[in-house]
Design a protein around this motif. Structure first.
Motif, short mmCIF file in Angstrom:
data_model
loop_
_atom_site.label_atom_id
_atom_site.label_comp_id
_atom_site.label_asym_id
_atom_site.label_seq_id
_atom_site.Cartn_x
_atom_site.Cartn_y
_atom_site.Cartn_z
N LEU A 1 0.87 -1.17 0.00
CA LEU A 1 0.00 0.00 0.00
C LEU A 1 0.91 1.22 0.00
O LEU A 1 1.67 1.43 0.94
CB LEU A 1 -0.89 -0.01 1.25
CG LEU A 1 -1.83 1.18 1.45
CD1 LEU A 1 -2.88 1.20 0.34
CD2 LEU A 1 -2.50 1.09 2.82
N GLU B 1 -7.34 -7.16 5.35
CA GLU B 1 -7.36 -8.04 4.19
C GLU B 1 -6.15 -8.97 4.14
O GLU B 1 -6.22 -10.04 3.53
CB GLU B 1 -7.40 -7.24 2.91
CG GLU B 1 -8.71 -6.50 2.68
CD GLU B 1 -8.67 -5.57 1.48
OE1 GLU B 1 -7.73 -5.69 0.64
OE2 GLU B 1 -9.55 -4.71 1.41
N ASP C 1 -8.01 -1.20 6.31
CA ASP C 1 -8.56 -2.15 5.34
C ASP C 1 -7.47 -3.07 4.79
O ASP C 1 -7.66 -4.29 4.69
CB ASP C 1 -9.24 -1.42 4.18
CG ASP C 1 -10.54 -0.76 4.58
OD1 ASP C 1 -11.08 -1.07 5.65
OD2 ASP C 1 -11.02 0.09 3.79
N PHE C 2 -6.32 -2.49 4.42
CA PHE C 2 -5.21 -3.28 3.90
C PHE C 2 -4.76 -4.30 4.94
O PHE C 2 -4.55 -5.48 4.62
CB PHE C 2 -4.05 -2.35 3.53
CG PHE C 2 -2.87 -3.05 2.93
CD1 PHE C 2 -2.87 -3.42 1.59
CD2 PHE C 2 -1.74 -3.32 3.69
CE1 PHE C 2 -1.77 -4.07 1.03
CE2 PHE C 2 -0.64 -3.95 3.15
CZ PHE C 2 -0.66 -4.34 1.81
N PHE D 1 -1.86 7.11 2.03
CA PHE D 1 -2.91 6.27 2.56
C PHE D 1 -3.46 6.89 3.83
O PHE D 1 -2.79 7.68 4.49
CB PHE D 1 -2.48 4.81 2.78
CG PHE D 1 -1.26 4.58 3.63
CD1 PHE D 1 -1.32 4.62 5.01
CD2 PHE D 1 -0.05 4.27 3.03
CE1 PHE D 1 -0.20 4.36 5.79
CE2 PHE D 1 1.08 4.00 3.79
CZ PHE D 1 1.00 4.06 5.18
N THR D 2 -4.70 6.57 4.10
CA THR D 2 -5.39 7.09 5.27
C THR D 2 -5.44 6.01 6.34
O THR D 2 -5.11 4.84 6.07
CB THR D 2 -6.81 7.50 4.91
OG1 THR D 2 -7.53 6.32 4.49
CG2 THR D 2 -6.84 8.55 3.80
N ALA E 1 -8.13 4.74 7.38
CA ALA E 1 -9.13 3.78 6.90
C ALA E 1 -8.55 2.83 5.86
O ALA E 1 -8.77 1.61 5.93
CB ALA E 1 -10.33 4.52 6.31
N SER E 2 -7.79 3.35 4.90
CA SER E 2 -7.22 2.46 3.88
C SER E 2 -6.15 1.56 4.46
O SER E 2 -6.02 0.40 4.05
CB SER E 2 -6.70 3.25 2.67
OG SER E 2 -5.66 4.13 3.04
#
Length: 79
Positions: free
Chosen positions: A60, A75, A71-72, A64-65, A67-68
């Motif tokens: 990533l 996952e 999420d990464f 990036f935030t 939130a991202s």
């Protein structure tokens, strides 16, 4: 071996911001100095900081935030 690696360099304010985001999320990671890895210099030089998931090879890139990054992490983390 740590599962998540934050690739960056000393004195990089974006890298410091990324580190703070990961710490606030409680994501365990190791730092890796991009200058110590010529392959990463070629691949990620303009993308740092990069959160790399070592087992899968997926990453990533910045920006990036929280939130991202969360999420990464969700996952790709292994149980």
């Amino acid at each position: 071996m740590m599962e998540f690696i934050l690739i960056g360099t000393l004195g990089c304010h974006l890298c410091e911001t990324a580190e703070q985001i990961l710490q606030e999320l409680g994501i365990a990671f190791e730092h890796a100095e991009i200058m110590e890895h010529p392959q990463w210099q070629t691949e990620f030089a303009w993308l740092i900081p990069v959160l790399w998931h070592q087992p899968s090879g997926l990453w990533l890139g910045w920006p990036f935030t929280a939130a991202s990054a969360a999420d990464f992490y969700a996952e790709h983390k292994t149980a």
